[in-house]
Design a protein around this motif. Sequence first.
Motif, PDB file in Angstrom:
ATOM      1  N   ALA A 156      -2.146  -5.701  -8.351  1.00 16.50           N
ATOM      2  CA  ALA A 156      -2.421  -4.572  -7.219  1.00 16.50           C
ATOM      3  C   ALA A 156      -1.675  -5.627  -5.604  1.00 16.50           C
ATOM      4  O   ALA A 156      -0.410  -5.416  -5.511  1.00 16.50           O
ATOM      5  CB  ALA A 156      -3.783  -4.473  -6.729  1.00 16.50           C
ATOM      6  N   ALA A 157      -2.055  -6.886  -4.812  1.00 12.77           N
ATOM      7  CA  ALA A 157      -1.546  -6.757  -4.115  1.00 12.77           C
ATOM      8  C   ALA A 157       0.608  -7.665  -4.267  1.00 12.77           C
ATOM      9  O   ALA A 157       0.709  -7.833  -3.425  1.00 12.77           O
ATOM     10  CB  ALA A 157      -2.268  -8.539  -3.777  1.00 12.77           C
ATOM     11  N   LYS A 158       0.362  -7.602  -5.330  1.00 12.82           N
ATOM     12  CA  LYS A 158       1.984  -8.372  -6.189  1.00 12.82           C
ATOM     13  C   LYS A 158       3.032  -6.824  -5.655  1.00 12.82           C
ATOM     14  O   LYS A 158       4.332  -6.820  -5.577  1.00 12.82           O
ATOM     15  CB  LYS A 158       2.255  -9.218  -6.499  1.00 12.82           C
TER      16      LYS A 158
ATOM     17  N   MET B  69       4.458  -1.096   0.101  1.00 18.39           N
ATOM     18  CA  MET B  69       4.006  -0.829   1.912  1.00 18.39           C
ATOM     19  C   MET B  69       4.031   0.713   1.250  1.00 18.39           C
ATOM     20  O   MET B  69       2.432   1.323   2.266  1.00 18.39           O
ATOM     21  CB  MET B  69       4.571  -1.557   2.679  1.00 18.39           C
ATOM     22  N   THR B  70       4.467   1.775   1.502  1.00 15.77           N
ATOM     23  CA  THR B  70       4.318   2.997   1.557  1.00 15.77           C
ATOM     24  C   THR B  70       3.351   3.129   1.005  1.00 15.77           C
ATOM     25  O   THR B  70       2.204   4.610   1.240  1.00 15.77           O
ATOM     26  CB  THR B  70       5.865   3.630   0.602  1.00 15.77           C
ATOM     27  N   ALA B  71       2.558   2.438  -0.182  1.00 17.01           N
ATOM     28  CA  ALA B  71       1.315   2.582  -0.932  1.00 17.01           C
ATOM     29  C   ALA B  71       0.104   2.159  -0.348  1.00 17.01           C
ATOM     30  O   ALA B  71      -0.440   2.331  -1.032  1.00 17.01           O
ATOM     31  CB  ALA B  71       1.035   2.309  -2.632  1.00 17.01           C
ATOM     32  N   MET B  72       0.424   1.673   0.289  1.00 16.21           N
ATOM     33  CA  MET B  72      -0.803   0.876   1.221  1.00 16.21           C
ATOM     34  C   MET B  72      -1.732   1.008   1.801  1.00 16.21           C
ATOM     35  O   MET B  72      -3.239   1.216   1.204  1.00 16.21           O
ATOM     36  CB  MET B  72      -0.965  -0.136   2.817  1.00 16.21           C
ATOM     37  N   PRO B  73      -1.877   2.528   2.063  1.00 17.86           N
ATOM     38  CA  PRO B  73      -2.765   3.711   2.459  1.00 17.86           C
ATOM     39  C   PRO B  73      -3.822   3.308   1.616  1.00 17.86           C
ATOM     40  O   PRO B  73      -4.596   4.828   1.392  1.00 17.86           O
ATOM     41  CB  PRO B  73      -2.078   4.736   3.379  1.00 17.86           C
TER      42      PRO B  73
END
Length: 472
Positions: free
Chosen positions: A85-87, A91-95
């Motif tokens: 998941a981290a890879k 960034m847009t899907a971080m929330p």
Amino acid sequence: MSDFLPPSIQAILPDLIQLVYLVATGIFIVGIKRLGSPATARSGNQLAALGMFIGVVVTLFDQQIITYEYIIAGIVFGAAIGAYAAKKVEMTAMPEMVAIFNGFGGGASAVVAWGEFTRFEASAIATQDLVTIGLSILIGSITFTGSFIAFGKLKGFISGNPITFPGHNIFNGLLTVGTLGLVGWLTYDPTSQLIFWLLFGIALLLGILTVIPIGGADMPVVISLLNSYSGIAASMAGFVINNNLLIISGALVGAAGLILTNIMCKAMNRSLGNVLFGAFGGDGGSGAGPAADTDKTVRETTPDDVALQCAYSDRVVVVPGYGLAVAQAQHVLKEVVDKLEKRGVEVKYGIHPVAGRMPGHMNVLLAEADVPYDQLYDMEQINPEFKSTDVVLVIGANDVVNPVAKTEPGSPIYGMPIMNVDEAERTIVFKRSLSPGFAGIDNPLFYKESNQMFFGDAKKTLQSLAKSLDDV
């Protein structure tokens, strides 16, 4: 597993376990402290992860709650999912990912309480344990379903507009009182399977009904609050299984989430009650180009014009918003800023507390593009400098720069602290269209004589600006 240890070690093993739990707790506290600054956030996150790893390992020696093989399998499997998941998560899907983490955290706490409830004869469970089991199931279940509703709203397959029905808040209030009553009933009569499953089911429903009426404008607050819920649920689960580390770490997360929720509410000049029950904000609409009101004049600009204005400025401030994240334009923005700095232009970034869809979203986004930490300024730091700023580039932000928050008492965002970009000599707004933001209201900044609109996808417009800067 402790049977393999020498008798002398076995005798002091309980004290050693509690000592290691205390060390892990200390690591958690230091980790959370370091999360307070972008410069130390990464090491803080790593410290917190180390503290949790220590806590999981020492659990192997504690009470034989689960078999050794299952714990190792869980660590390996969970680490693999986390690394993937981290890879892969953008960034847009971080929330959205944070919402899922909150949901699984709350769900795990509810499942732990459920497991402990079924592990013993109901009549043999102490009264205080029954209370914590009931509260853990209640809070964990609300967090689980509420977080996945937040995930759906952020992802877009559930409308970001408030979804309500007549008497919604009253109904939710009755459900809340009812679930608390069921916790009491379960404590009084733990042998009733009907009461147990009613509590579980209504709590899951309450999580849905609590978040579904909250508009997209308030998602940063909702994420913070659900994060707090997940910590409180974990702390309750710690009481259920008598685990001090879980109690303390859950309390830390719960307290941090509540503090952050309070900060977010103040940043929007809203009370928590208004966020939860006000049905405010929505999708904000969408559009593909300028569509101004016939009584308003919009001054559209070009890449060459923006390049000239910025290149011959002394000071430029960048105010990013969620549109920057959607376009994944942070690296191109860094390229533009680098070119301006080579020309001797002083560039700073102004970050509003609720810019983006979760607290700190813009800070993390810009850090990914290697923007120096000392160029990031909070709203309170940057606002006094706008009067002496030549050009402000507003990239994908809307409500956080809307001057009606200062001028129109009847506006739903009146009193909300904003970035005072309208005080600068020139503002240039990078935006796809004139559609409103999450608050669903028009922005008069777009029509000011000192403002110009640069329409288009943020990444493409910034790429064109970078190219024009080479020709200036």
